[in-house]
Design a protein around this motif. Structure first.
Motif, PDB file in Angstrom:
ATOM      1  N   VAL A   1      -0.943 -64.400 -18.663  1.00  0.00           N
ATOM      2  CA  VAL A   1       0.010 -63.382 -19.124  1.00  0.00           C
ATOM      3  C   VAL A   1      -0.272 -62.892 -20.524  1.00  0.00           C
ATOM      4  CG1 VAL A   1       2.061 -63.734 -17.699  1.00  0.00           C
ATOM      5  CG2 VAL A   1       1.639 -65.211 -19.654  1.00  0.00           C
ATOM      6  N   GLY A   2      -0.949 -63.710 -21.321  1.00  0.00           N
ATOM      7  CA  GLY A   2      -1.279 -63.291 -22.672  1.00  0.00           C
ATOM      8  C   GLY A   2      -2.205 -62.071 -22.704  1.00  0.00           C
ATOM      9  N   HIS A   3      -2.913 -61.826 -21.604  1.00  0.00           N
ATOM     10  CA  HIS A   3      -3.804 -60.671 -21.554  1.00  0.00           C
ATOM     11  C   HIS A   3      -3.180 -59.482 -20.848  1.00  0.00           C
ATOM     12  CE1 HIS A   3      -6.539 -64.285 -21.611  1.00  0.00           C
ATOM     13  NE2 HIS A   3      -6.918 -63.632 -22.693  1.00  0.00           N
ATOM     14  N   LEU A   4      -2.054 -59.748 -20.181  1.00  0.00           N
ATOM     15  CA  LEU A   4      -1.448 -58.721 -19.334  1.00  0.00           C
ATOM     16  C   LEU A   4      -1.138 -57.435 -20.100  1.00  0.00           C
ATOM     17  CD1 LEU A   4      -0.298 -58.209 -16.466  1.00  0.00           C
ATOM     18  CD2 LEU A   4       1.908 -58.983 -17.340  1.00  0.00           C
ATOM     19  N   ARG A   5      -0.431 -57.580 -21.200  1.00  0.00           N
ATOM     20  CA  ARG A   5       0.036 -56.401 -21.916  1.00  0.00           C
ATOM     21  C   ARG A   5      -1.110 -55.657 -22.584  1.00  0.00           C
ATOM     22  NH1 ARG A   5       5.608 -56.410 -24.744  1.00  0.00           N
ATOM     23  NH2 ARG A   5       5.586 -54.472 -23.549  1.00  0.00           N
ATOM     24  N   SER A   6      -2.061 -56.405 -23.128  1.00  0.00           N
ATOM     25  CA  SER A   6      -3.203 -55.758 -23.773  1.00  0.00           C
ATOM     26  C   SER A   6      -3.940 -54.879 -22.761  1.00  0.00           C
ATOM     27  CB  SER A   6      -4.144 -56.817 -24.344  1.00  0.00           C
ATOM     28  OG  SER A   6      -5.250 -56.196 -24.945  1.00  0.00           O
ATOM     29  N   CYS A   7      -4.102 -55.405 -21.548  1.00  0.00           N
ATOM     30  CA  CYS A   7      -4.803 -54.648 -20.507  1.00  0.00           C
ATOM     31  C   CYS A   7      -3.991 -53.437 -20.063  1.00  0.00           C
ATOM     32  CB  CYS A   7      -5.076 -55.544 -19.302  1.00  0.00           C
ATOM     33  SG  CYS A   7      -6.362 -56.762 -19.600  1.00  0.00           S
ATOM     34  N   ILE A   8      -2.745 -53.668 -19.745  1.00  0.00           N
ATOM     35  CA  ILE A   8      -1.929 -52.601 -19.165  1.00  0.00           C
ATOM     36  C   ILE A   8      -1.624 -51.510 -20.185  1.00  0.00           C
ATOM     37  CG2 ILE A   8       0.344 -52.075 -18.218  1.00  0.00           C
ATOM     38  CD1 ILE A   8       0.280 -54.785 -16.834  1.00  0.00           C
ATOM     39  N   ILE A   9      -1.188 -51.903 -21.360  1.00  0.00           N
ATOM     40  CA  ILE A   9      -0.840 -50.918 -22.382  1.00  0.00           C
ATOM     41  C   ILE A   9      -2.112 -50.257 -22.924  1.00  0.00           C
ATOM     42  CG2 ILE A   9       0.227 -50.565 -24.642  1.00  0.00           C
ATOM     43  CD1 ILE A   9       2.045 -53.012 -23.943  1.00  0.00           C
ATOM     44  N   GLY A  10      -3.126 -51.078 -23.179  1.00  0.00           N
ATOM     45  CA  GLY A  10      -4.372 -50.537 -23.702  1.00  0.00           C
ATOM     46  C   GLY A  10      -4.999 -49.535 -22.733  1.00  0.00           C
ATOM     47  N   ASP A  11      -4.973 -49.871 -21.470  1.00  0.00           N
ATOM     48  CA  ASP A  11      -5.537 -48.974 -20.453  1.00  0.00           C
ATOM     49  C   ASP A  11      -4.766 -47.664 -20.420  1.00  0.00           C
ATOM     50  OD1 ASP A  11      -7.230 -48.413 -18.067  1.00  0.00           O
ATOM     51  OD2 ASP A  11      -5.311 -48.495 -17.023  1.00  0.00           O
ATOM     52  N   SER A  12      -3.455 -47.756 -20.479  1.00  0.00           N
ATOM     53  CA  SER A  12      -2.643 -46.539 -20.438  1.00  0.00           C
ATOM     54  C   SER A  12      -2.883 -45.669 -21.675  1.00  0.00           C
ATOM     55  CB  SER A  12      -1.156 -46.901 -20.331  1.00  0.00           C
ATOM     56  OG  SER A  12      -0.388 -45.723 -20.364  1.00  0.00           O
ATOM     57  N   LEU A  13      -3.013 -46.309 -22.830  1.00  0.00           N
ATOM     58  CA  LEU A  13      -3.298 -45.539 -24.045  1.00  0.00           C
ATOM     59  C   LEU A  13      -4.663 -44.870 -23.935  1.00  0.00           C
ATOM     60  CD1 LEU A  13      -1.903 -47.927 -26.820  1.00  0.00           C
ATOM     61  CD2 LEU A  13      -0.922 -45.770 -26.001  1.00  0.00           C
ATOM     62  N   ALA A  14      -5.626 -45.610 -23.427  1.00  0.00           N
ATOM     63  CA  ALA A  14      -6.969 -45.041 -23.267  1.00  0.00           C
ATOM     64  C   ALA A  14      -6.923 -43.840 -22.320  1.00  0.00           C
ATOM     65  CB  ALA A  14      -7.935 -46.103 -22.739  1.00  0.00           C
ATOM     66  N   ARG A  15      -6.172 -43.975 -21.241  1.00  0.00           N
ATOM     67  CA  ARG A  15      -6.059 -42.876 -20.276  1.00  0.00           C
ATOM     68  C   ARG A  15      -5.332 -41.676 -20.894  1.00  0.00           C
ATOM     69  NH1 ARG A  15      -6.247 -44.395 -14.587  1.00  0.00           N
ATOM     70  NH2 ARG A  15      -6.836 -46.563 -14.313  1.00  0.00           N
ATOM     71  N   THR A  16      -4.305 -41.958 -21.675  1.00  0.00           N
ATOM     72  CA  THR A  16      -3.557 -40.877 -22.324  1.00  0.00           C
ATOM     73  C   THR A  16      -4.458 -40.088 -23.259  1.00  0.00           C
ATOM     74  OG1 THR A  16      -1.567 -42.253 -22.289  1.00  0.00           O
ATOM     75  CG2 THR A  16      -1.519 -40.322 -23.714  1.00  0.00           C
ATOM     76  N   LEU A  17      -5.210 -40.831 -24.080  1.00  0.00           N
ATOM     77  CA  LEU A  17      -6.068 -40.172 -25.061  1.00  0.00           C
ATOM     78  C   LEU A  17      -7.175 -39.382 -24.371  1.00  0.00           C
ATOM     79  CD1 LEU A  17      -6.025 -43.164 -27.522  1.00  0.00           C
ATOM     80  CD2 LEU A  17      -5.106 -40.888 -28.002  1.00  0.00           C
ATOM     81  N   ALA A  18      -7.699 -39.941 -23.285  1.00  0.00           N
ATOM     82  CA  ALA A  18      -8.731 -39.215 -22.528  1.00  0.00           C
ATOM     83  C   ALA A  18      -8.118 -37.943 -21.932  1.00  0.00           C
ATOM     84  CB  ALA A  18      -9.295 -40.107 -21.424  1.00  0.00           C
ATOM     85  N   ARG A  19      -6.885 -38.053 -21.495  1.00  0.00           N
ATOM     86  CA  ARG A  19      -6.215 -36.906 -20.871  1.00  0.00           C
ATOM     87  C   ARG A  19      -6.058 -35.734 -21.839  1.00  0.00           C
ATOM     88  NH1 ARG A  19      -5.023 -33.039 -18.983  1.00  0.00           N
ATOM     89  NH2 ARG A  19      -3.478 -32.450 -17.415  1.00  0.00           N
ATOM     90  N   VAL A  20      -5.851 -36.038 -23.105  1.00  0.00           N
ATOM     91  CA  VAL A  20      -5.706 -34.955 -24.080  1.00  0.00           C
ATOM     92  C   VAL A  20      -7.037 -34.619 -24.754  1.00  0.00           C
ATOM     93  CG1 VAL A  20      -3.267 -35.423 -24.493  1.00  0.00           C
ATOM     94  CG2 VAL A  20      -4.986 -36.479 -25.980  1.00  0.00           C
ATOM     95  N   GLY A  21      -8.122 -35.059 -24.146  1.00  0.00           N
ATOM     96  CA  GLY A  21      -9.426 -34.557 -24.560  1.00  0.00           C
ATOM     97  C   GLY A  21     -10.307 -35.465 -25.389  1.00  0.00           C
ATOM     98  N   TYR A  22      -9.789 -36.620 -25.823  1.00  0.00           N
ATOM     99  CA  TYR A  22     -10.619 -37.513 -26.624  1.00  0.00           C
ATOM    100  C   TYR A  22     -11.757 -38.083 -25.783  1.00  0.00           C
ATOM    101  CZ  TYR A  22      -7.281 -38.040 -30.530  1.00  0.00           C
ATOM    102  OH  TYR A  22      -6.465 -37.840 -31.617  1.00  0.00           O
ATOM    103  N   THR A  23     -12.884 -38.339 -26.442  1.00  0.00           N
ATOM    104  CA  THR A  23     -13.908 -39.181 -25.850  1.00  0.00           C
ATOM    105  C   THR A  23     -13.483 -40.610 -26.137  1.00  0.00           C
ATOM    106  OG1 THR A  23     -15.614 -37.551 -26.280  1.00  0.00           O
ATOM    107  CG2 THR A  23     -16.340 -39.825 -25.927  1.00  0.00           C
ATOM    108  N   VAL A  24     -13.198 -41.369 -25.093  1.00  0.00           N
ATOM    109  CA  VAL A  24     -12.635 -42.706 -25.270  1.00  0.00           C
ATOM    110  C   VAL A  24     -13.695 -43.776 -25.032  1.00  0.00           C
ATOM    111  CG1 VAL A  24     -10.939 -44.369 -24.407  1.00  0.00           C
ATOM    112  CG2 VAL A  24     -10.330 -41.943 -24.588  1.00  0.00           C
ATOM    113  N   ILE A  25     -13.816 -44.677 -25.984  1.00  0.00           N
ATOM    114  CA  ILE A  25     -14.714 -45.822 -25.821  1.00  0.00           C
ATOM    115  C   ILE A  25     -13.853 -47.077 -25.774  1.00  0.00           C
ATOM    116  CG2 ILE A  25     -16.610 -47.155 -26.818  1.00  0.00           C
ATOM    117  CD1 ILE A  25     -17.521 -44.590 -28.241  1.00  0.00           C
ATOM    118  N   ARG A  26     -13.847 -47.741 -24.628  1.00  0.00           N
ATOM    119  CA  ARG A  26     -13.077 -48.971 -24.492  1.00  0.00           C
ATOM    120  C   ARG A  26     -13.917 -50.141 -24.970  1.00  0.00           C
ATOM    121  NH1 ARG A  26      -9.284 -48.283 -19.711  1.00  0.00           N
ATOM    122  NH2 ARG A  26      -9.141 -46.027 -19.520  1.00  0.00           N
TER     123      ARG A  26
END
Length: 626
Positions: A153-178
């Motif tokens: 569970v310690g990794h759950l939020r980092s993965c879920i929130i981080g992934d969503s932020l990465a997707r959001t930023l990509a959606r508004v045009g950023y080149t996203v590097i995970r």
RNA sequence: GUCCCGGUAGCUCAGUUGGAUAGAGCAGCCGCCUUCUAAGCGGCAGGUCGGGCGUUCGAAUCGCCCCCGGGACGCCA
């Protein structure tokens, strides 16, 4: 620019590029009106917002009250003066004195025809999403697994929130590097490597090594390390007589031997000695295979190509620290090397007294790579909120050292810690199994899917078993993810299967249900040969839905700026509520006339696009049926 | 001890730049399926926004003090 031609619904809106967003249009109009009515007032915020209550109109301008204060006039007079200058006749119902309410609120009601035109604009383009990140690079640090440990569970939020932020930023045009900052280096890993070498030397087969095997080795190593530390502490305290401590000494002796060996292996690893490295690589492979698999099950985009382990910085640390020392950024303090940053009391340790480097040293190297090599204008760390001070120190130190500035850039890049709170159980304490262990993510996902499958079987017995399982996977994972994303990131949140998988109310499945219902209408419309037309807003339920749809680009922009996915969740939930009411009150395929049918199909098409877009940004898999 | 983050309905949570009568979901009670999926919709009930003082036309929101809970504080990561 301001020509009023609202009488013709097919004419393009007389506004700029943001013409789909009534909030932006109205803010602009009121801003100009205020400037005309009160030229000396500076350039005050027009304070336009969506109406809090439908009975007060669709939008409101609250500038009169604030303005009245600075001007020393009565708020209602100020409101009247603004009204005299503002021109919204092309998009809104005429403003009269009756539009002024309470102390000086100005209420605005949009014209149905302009609402239809705005929806048309939204529909013809990219849902009105502004590509603010175009040409810019952002690094998102997420996941953060450790070698030889199952994801929990310690990794759950980092993965879920981080992934969503990465997707959001990509959606508004950023080149996203995970970047998955894997804990793959240092003494703990050397201990496991040493253990694995022992196991192999003892003749045991390690060809079919599992992560579970590694975790057991890790635990064993950790117990020994603790025994070693405790033994040393006990010896230092002198308060154990030789007789009483005989047993302990034996344990400690064993632990000391293991630790000595682990330290030798650590040196071997640092020297890239082939044998030690081959065992280490085996641990990497086994761990990362499991990590990638779990992320895939969560619909989180993290693969081995995103791995940037601590080991990958190891070779850079000596040079980095030498650079800090040479340029006087770092200084020696009590034998250690530290960087002091103005405004932060605690200095940032970059080298221990014994010469070893630390967590912060690696993080500074990571910032340097991410900014100066990858060209990131933003670096976002989706890491536990408890590390807030650590990141404050590291960000400050890296900025001071110049590592956070791209070549030729005017200023440093934005270094942001998108911290999150802990996952708690119903008792308000950290979420653990009954035996006190961390809950493995794989088990968590299994349980969510099992529970979802029971409900799917009950609610949708017509689906084939295979499809039920597919649906259950999507629904169960959506439930977990939405529960995590929908509350304020920095707060702790209480994990409760019963609540998130009740599938009623504010849950992930509710959102999917709204999407599925709309998609079903569209499928049937296609069958019946009914094409969507331009949207004509007539029923109040249509209007509510339309106003919600128009908010989407603004909400996406606010998540981009705040890094708070729960804002999108709140919006989506409200949107889905509007969809449900529309679904209930406004028949589409059996609408009274052909024009209404076509308009409503058009409205469903747009709704489907916004729902799909938003759910995808959250990292929730879409469904056609459930 | 110092600093940071929290405290909103029985439970879990929203609350935008200080705005109108503080909103949802769950749980409870009452209605709505012959009609595009009832995993839905509508209604009732439920509040000292931790407490106090202040700022002002207006405070859950801003300031100060206090209470409670959690966390972090140089040689772990």
């Amino acid at each position: 620019m301001r020509a009023a031609n609202g009488s013709n619904p097919d004419a393009p809106l007389p506004c700029g590029p943001m013409s789909f967003d009534p909030l932006v249009i109205l803010a602009d109009r009121f801003s100009k009106a205020i400037a005309e009515a009160f030229p000396d007032a500076g350039n005050p915020d027009p304070m336009v917002s969506a109406g809090r209550n439908p009975k007060f109109g669709d939008f409101q301008c609250n500038a009169a009250m604030t303005l009245a204060k600075t001007l020393g006039q009565s708020p209602r007079d100020v409101a009247k003066a603004i009204l005299a200058k503002v021109d919204v006749s092309d998009i809104a119902e005429p403003l009269t004195e009756a539009s002024i309410a309470g102390p000086g609120f100005i209420n605005v009601v949009l014209k149905p025809s302009s609402l239809g035109a705005m929806l048309g604009t939204l529909r013809s383009g990219d849902l009105g999403v502004e590509p603010v990140g175009k040409g810019k690079t952002v690094v998102v640090d997420l996941c953060g697994v450790n070698l030889a440990k199952e994801m929990h569970v310690g990794h759950l939020r980092s993965c879920i929130i981080g992934d969503s932020l990465a997707r959001t930023l990509a959606r508004v045009g950023y080149t996203v590097i995970r970047q998955n900052h894997v804990g793959d280096w240092g003494l703990p890993i050397a201990m496991v490597t040493a253990k694995l070498m022992d196991v192999a030397a003892a003749g045991r087969d390690i060809a079919h090594l599992t992560l579970d095997d590694l975790e057991k080795l890790y635990r064993g190593a950790k117990i020994e390390a603790d025994a070693d530390a405790k033994g040393l502490a006990a010896v230092k305290r002198f308060n154990l007589g030789p007789k009483a401590s005989a047993e302990l000494e034996e344990q400690v002796a064993g632990a000391e031997q293991s630790m000595a060996k682990a330290k030798r292996v650590l040196l071997d690893l640092q020297a890239h000695e082939p044998k030690a490295m081959s065992f280490w690589q085996r641990i990497v492979d086994v761990t990362m295979a499991a990590c990638v698999k779990t992320c895939a099950r969560l619909n989180v985009i993290v693969t081995t190509e995103h791995s940037a382990g601590e080991s990958s910085y190891a070779e850079e640390l000596a040079g980095l620290v030498a650079d800090l020392e040479k340029r006087g950024v770092a200084e020696v303090s009590a034998g250690a090397l530290v960087v002091r940053v103005e405004g932060i009391d605690e200095p940032c340790l970059v080298r221990k007294t014994d010469g070893a480097y630390l967590y912060a040293t690696t993080d500074m190297a990571a910032i340097r790579r991410r900014v100066q090599k990858f060209g990131a204008e933003r670096v976002i760390y989706c890491v536990d909120q408890r590390q807030a001070l650590h990141f404050k120190q590291v960000f400050g130190s890296a900025t001071r050292a110049g590592y956070a500035t791209r070549a030729g850039a005017a200023g440093p890049s934005r270094l942001e810690h998108a911290g999150f709170g802990m996952v708690l159980g119903d008792d308000g304490r950290p979420f653990k199994t009954r035996s006190g262990d961390n809950v493995k993510l794989a088990d968590l996902i299994d349980e969510a899917i099992e529970r979802a499958e029971r409900v799917v079987s009950e609610k949708s017995p017509e689906l084939s078993p295979a499809e039920r399982h597919t649906v259950a996977e999507a629904v169960g994972v959506a439930a977990i993810k939405y529960a995590d994303l929908s509350s304020d990131r920095v707060k702790d949140y209480v994990f409760n299967f019963d609540r998130m998988l009740a599938f009623e109310g504010n849950t992930g499945p509710y959102l999917l249900y709204a999407l599925v219902r709309v998609r079903k209408i569209l499928a049937k419309a296609r069958e019946a040969g009914i094409a969507g037309s331009g949207i004509v807003i007539a029923a109040p339920e249509e209007k509510t839905l339309a106003l919600q749809l128009l908010r989407y680009p603004g909400v996406l922009a606010s998540v981009t700026a705040s890094l708070e996915p729960h804002r999108l969740c709140t919006y989506l939930y409200e949107l889905c509520t509007s969809v449900s009411v529309f679904y209930d009150k406004c028949p589409v395929l059996s609408a009274p006339d052909a024009g209404t049918k076509a308009s409503r199909v058009g409205l469903c098409e747009l709704t489907e696009r916004v729902l799909s877009d938003a759910l995808t940004v959250l990292g929730i898999k879409l469904l056609d049926r459930m």
